[in-house]
Design a protein around this motif. Sequence first.
Motif, PDB file in Angstrom:
ATOM      1  N   UNK A 221       1.290  -1.077  -0.119  1.00 36.30           N
ATOM      2  CA  UNK A 221      -0.046  -0.030  -0.173  1.00 36.30           C
ATOM      3  C   UNK A 221       1.217   1.098  -0.816  1.00 36.30           C
ATOM      4  N   UNK A 222       1.053   2.192  -0.783  1.00 37.30           N
ATOM      5  CA  UNK A 222       1.321   3.987  -0.830  1.00 37.30           C
ATOM      6  C   UNK A 222       1.354   4.181   0.277  1.00 37.30           C
ATOM      7  N   UNK A 223       1.847   4.554   1.013  1.00 36.11           N
ATOM      8  CA  UNK A 223       2.115   5.541   1.745  1.00 36.11           C
ATOM      9  C   UNK A 223       2.083   7.315   1.452  1.00 36.11           C
ATOM     10  N   UNK A 224       0.856   8.239   1.963  1.00 34.38           N
ATOM     11  CA  UNK A 224       1.752   9.639   1.708  1.00 34.38           C
ATOM     12  C   UNK A 224       1.929  10.070   3.013  1.00 34.38           C
ATOM     13  N   UNK A 225       2.951  10.966   2.928  1.00 38.32           N
ATOM     14  CA  UNK A 225       3.552  11.448   4.087  1.00 38.32           C
ATOM     15  C   UNK A 225       3.413  13.191   3.588  1.00 38.32           C
ATOM     16  N   UNK A 226       3.266  13.764   4.447  1.00 39.54           N
ATOM     17  CA  UNK A 226       3.733  15.306   4.509  1.00 39.54           C
ATOM     18  C   UNK A 226       5.250  15.645   3.553  1.00 39.54           C
ATOM     19  N   UNK A 227       4.828  16.844   3.229  1.00 36.90           N
ATOM     20  CA  UNK A 227       6.035  16.960   1.510  1.00 36.90           C
ATOM     21  C   UNK A 227       6.705  18.165   2.359  1.00 36.90           C
ATOM     22  N   UNK A 228       7.797  18.881   1.987  1.00 30.73           N
ATOM     23  CA  UNK A 228       8.039  20.238   2.369  1.00 30.73           C
ATOM     24  C   UNK A 228       7.032  21.055   1.231  1.00 30.73           C
ATOM     25  N   UNK A 229       6.543  20.694   0.022  1.00 26.05           N
ATOM     26  CA  UNK A 229       6.031  21.517  -0.383  1.00 26.05           C
ATOM     27  C   UNK A 229       4.422  21.817   0.512  1.00 26.05           C
ATOM     28  N   UNK A 230       3.571  20.991   0.577  1.00 22.97           N
ATOM     29  CA  UNK A 230       3.016  21.552   2.315  1.00 22.97           C
ATOM     30  C   UNK A 230       2.472  21.780   3.584  1.00 22.97           C
ATOM     31  N   UNK A 231       4.738  21.701   3.770  1.00 26.50           N
ATOM     32  CA  UNK A 231       4.487  22.574   5.115  1.00 26.50           C
ATOM     33  C   UNK A 231       4.757  23.762   4.183  1.00 26.50           C
ATOM     34  N   UNK A 232       4.665  23.986   4.019  1.00 19.96           N
ATOM     35  CA  UNK A 232       5.068  25.267   3.341  1.00 19.96           C
ATOM     36  C   UNK A 232       3.504  25.980   2.811  1.00 19.96           C
ATOM     37  N   UNK A 233       2.909  25.047   2.009  1.00 23.04           N
ATOM     38  CA  UNK A 233       1.366  25.826   1.236  1.00 23.04           C
ATOM     39  C   UNK A 233       0.456  25.806   3.562  1.00 23.04           C
ATOM     40  N   UNK A 234       0.437  24.769   4.450  1.00 21.18           N
ATOM     41  CA  UNK A 234       0.165  24.427   4.955  1.00 21.18           C
ATOM     42  C   UNK A 234      -1.193  24.085   5.580  1.00 21.18           C
ATOM     43  N   UNK A 235      -2.574  24.569   4.683  1.00 17.17           N
ATOM     44  CA  UNK A 235      -4.316  24.019   4.827  1.00 17.17           C
ATOM     45  C   UNK A 235      -4.066  23.442   3.817  1.00 17.17           C
ATOM     46  N   UNK A 236      -2.963  23.935   2.837  1.00 18.36           N
ATOM     47  CA  UNK A 236      -3.821  22.537   1.250  1.00 18.36           C
ATOM     48  C   UNK A 236      -2.135  22.114   0.870  1.00 18.36           C
ATOM     49  N   UNK A 237      -3.254  21.290  -0.213  1.00 16.09           N
ATOM     50  CA  UNK A 237      -2.036  20.168  -0.950  1.00 16.09           C
ATOM     51  C   UNK A 237      -2.185  20.265  -1.805  1.00 16.09           C
ATOM     52  N   UNK A 238      -1.227  21.130  -2.777  1.00 18.11           N
ATOM     53  CA  UNK A 238      -1.164  20.765  -4.674  1.00 18.11           C
ATOM     54  C   UNK A 238      -0.767  20.034  -5.137  1.00 18.11           C
ATOM     55  N   UNK A 239      -0.476  18.619  -4.071  1.00 18.35           N
ATOM     56  CA  UNK A 239       0.274  17.736  -4.843  1.00 18.35           C
ATOM     57  C   UNK A 239      -0.478  16.892  -5.955  1.00 18.35           C
ATOM     58  N   UNK A 240      -2.324  17.207  -6.266  1.00 18.77           N
ATOM     59  CA  UNK A 240      -2.636  16.698  -7.118  1.00 18.77           C
ATOM     60  C   UNK A 240      -3.200  17.579  -8.427  1.00 18.77           C
ATOM     61  N   UNK A 241      -2.627  19.124  -8.296  1.00 15.67           N
ATOM     62  CA  UNK A 241      -3.346  20.407  -8.557  1.00 15.67           C
ATOM     63  C   UNK A 241      -2.568  19.670 -10.588  1.00 15.67           C
ATOM     64  N   UNK A 242      -3.709  20.990 -11.001  1.00 17.30           N
ATOM     65  CA  UNK A 242      -3.833  21.346 -12.370  1.00 17.30           C
ATOM     66  C   UNK A 242      -3.670  19.906 -13.309  1.00 17.30           C
TER      67      UNK A 242
END
Length: 850
Positions: A561-582
Amino acid sequence: MLYRDVIPAESGRDLEREFQALETFRAEILAMERPDALIKPAKLASGAEILAGEPDFQIGIILASLTLWAEDRISPWSIDGSLVGKLRSQILKRDLPYQGRDLRALAAAIDILTARHKGVDLLALSALERCAQDAALPEEAIERLKKVQHRLRHGRPTPSDLKAAARIGKLVGAVVEFSLDPGEAWSDAALGDLEAMEPAQRERWSALLAACQAADGAKMTAARLSAMKSLVEAVGRGEFKAHLLRWLPLVDRPRTQPKVRVSDWMPDENDLIEPHHAELLKCLAVCAGLEADRELARALAALVLSAYRKIPGKGPRLVSLGNAAVGALGMMPGMDAVGQLALLKVKVKFIPAQKEIEKALTAAATREGLPREEIDELAVPAYGMHEVGLRREVLGEYVAELIVDGPDAALRWSKAADGKPIKTVPAAAKKGHADEVKELQAAVKDVGKMLTAQRERIDGLFLARKRWPLEAWRARYLDHPLVGAIARRLIWRFQAEGQAADGAWLDGRLVGVDDTPLAEFGEGATVELWHPIGRPIDEITAWRDWLDRHRVRQPFKQAHREVYVLTDAERNTRVYSNRFAAHVLRQHQYNALCAARGWRNKLRLMVDDTYPPTSKDLPDWGLRAEFWVEGIGDEYGVSTTESGTYLHLATDQVRFYEIDAAQRLAHAGGGGYSPGWGGRDDEPLPLDRVPPLVLSEILRDVDLFVGVGSVGNDPAWADGGPEGRHVNYWQSYSFGDLSANGQTRKAVLERLIPRLAIAPRCSFNEKFLVVRGDLRTYKIHLGSGNILMEPNDQYLCIVPKRGAGDAIEQGGVFLPFEGDATLSIVLSKAMLLAADTKIQDPTIISQIGR
């Protein structure tokens, strides 16, 4: 046409005074500064005067107003017409001293109004019914009403027409009738069966069908249910069942007499059920639920799926029929119906239908004395299997075995004497044990469907924080004849007295990752699903090795099973994830995936409306996850379907909120999500406060939506889709960085390829499986499955055949989990290209040879 020479003549009155009173009433309404259709007639001076008039005058008012309506001099849609109707209704509710001439006039008015397609004034009918309780109606009135009844029952009656016709039939003592027309597969069969019956039996069936058509299947009272039960017993329960088992499956068939589609904007009538047929089917479904019956429960579940099936331009085919059949399953005694409801709960994704199924399950749980919160587990049927994954029946000289094999079930035959396998159903078994063979074949289909449903349910338990006492887990999972076939291929975590151990089923016992049997657990031990998040890499790798070593194929990704942990980019955006944007997703596929994974989503239409984000409630965590999407394009019919549904969506942020936080909305045409004018603007939850398991499972779902729904997976989009607008996106997705899904695929292939004959021709780089053929060298992208050819990175389009993944699995290649179609496609392409000189497909040959 003027009817004042008819209705007044029947009553023997001239009605001039009454017509004049009504004109005064209407004039007073129209003279109001602000005419109000909601005002009570008694509030107007003329209305109060009419209502206070002598009874004979009031009866005249009724007849006069019906005459005006028949002559189109008033309309129920105008304010004055509506208030005249209110005035008439108020008078009709009173007990007035009607004379025979008045009853003739009322019947004449009803006859004229129905002939003019204005419907039946039910209060006028009620007045006739009240009078008939004291004295027989005049013969002329009865003849008029018989004409009305015949008119209402023929043509294309609505449910209200049929109910009115039933009341009139009872009033005039007419022979009970039902309305059934040829043209639908099931109605053709029913009419044929009725025609073939003996007259006495046909009469009993006619009484049942007429009562069904006049009833409201979704709202049956106890008294009516009792009456329906008597009618079913009159035709014979066995015969009733036999005919329903023949008719109900035909409801899903296309019309036998096709209709010409009136407009592309309207749903195709060939997909619909005639309204008067629907009323009949609803009540027949309810009657089917009166007694426990496995076959009828199965037929009702199929009827539910047919009724909730979505059709273009309409949505679900006939919700009321689906609800009635769900209600019948909820009412049916015994666990067979509960099992079908449990299956429907997983298979039906239509949210209002989910609520009906939930209600029916609650009713069934109460009736059977089971705790509602556990019925999903307790209600899974065994389908006659006496041990995990096996049912064995001896039929004369032959043995039939229903065997669960991975995700499927199959029926295998052998000779009882020597156990010699037989490929097909023996003719002697078919002839001598027809019913048993039929039941076994039906059970195989049921088991296959239930395996899929249970696999999806258990896969969703990671977020449910589910933990069982050891004995309950054994009964409901490990040793359950059907669920055990799934549970015995999973890894479980056991805890007792502060100690924990992980284990899986092997050779009749629970063992650890080193194959050592687990120690006995004491009282109070609990069990939960093992999840790789937070587990050491060595432990995860060891379990993957264990699955390979014992060739255990998991029903879904668990060790892998894939495990998704918080990235540095998501720590910067703080309240949202852009990992699957665009990303660009196919909307209908996305919508289906959302439903399958328990997310709420509304299809975006090109209309002036707003939409909430796609979301999933997580009640066990007090959270709600959101995935923001918007429709793409602005050209109706090009960017949308004919009915205005966007073909594609653009993806944006993933957010988390408290579960009761207000939702933002976005206009269908885009522009971003906002709280709206005066709306509450609740703050999203910082991502570092989201529990790691929740974050990982939610992002895994979103990765699935993108990985499956993206146009980047579609070889036909290599040109960038309409006008090439998305060519850059297609290139970047098709051959870009690997997602977590792609990384998992790569890890699996790196373990698998060295064992295959093509291994000497294969190697890996960062994103590709590189395959050396005799003609070219090929790079298969591990995320999209698309192919580039060396040396110039020329794109090679190979559209996978349907079932390509099945061929890989049937070819003896061991895959450690079910459900990754892209993994199978990558492997099948690698095998094909490693022997590129043997390729016969001219479209592939022409591309390679360029």
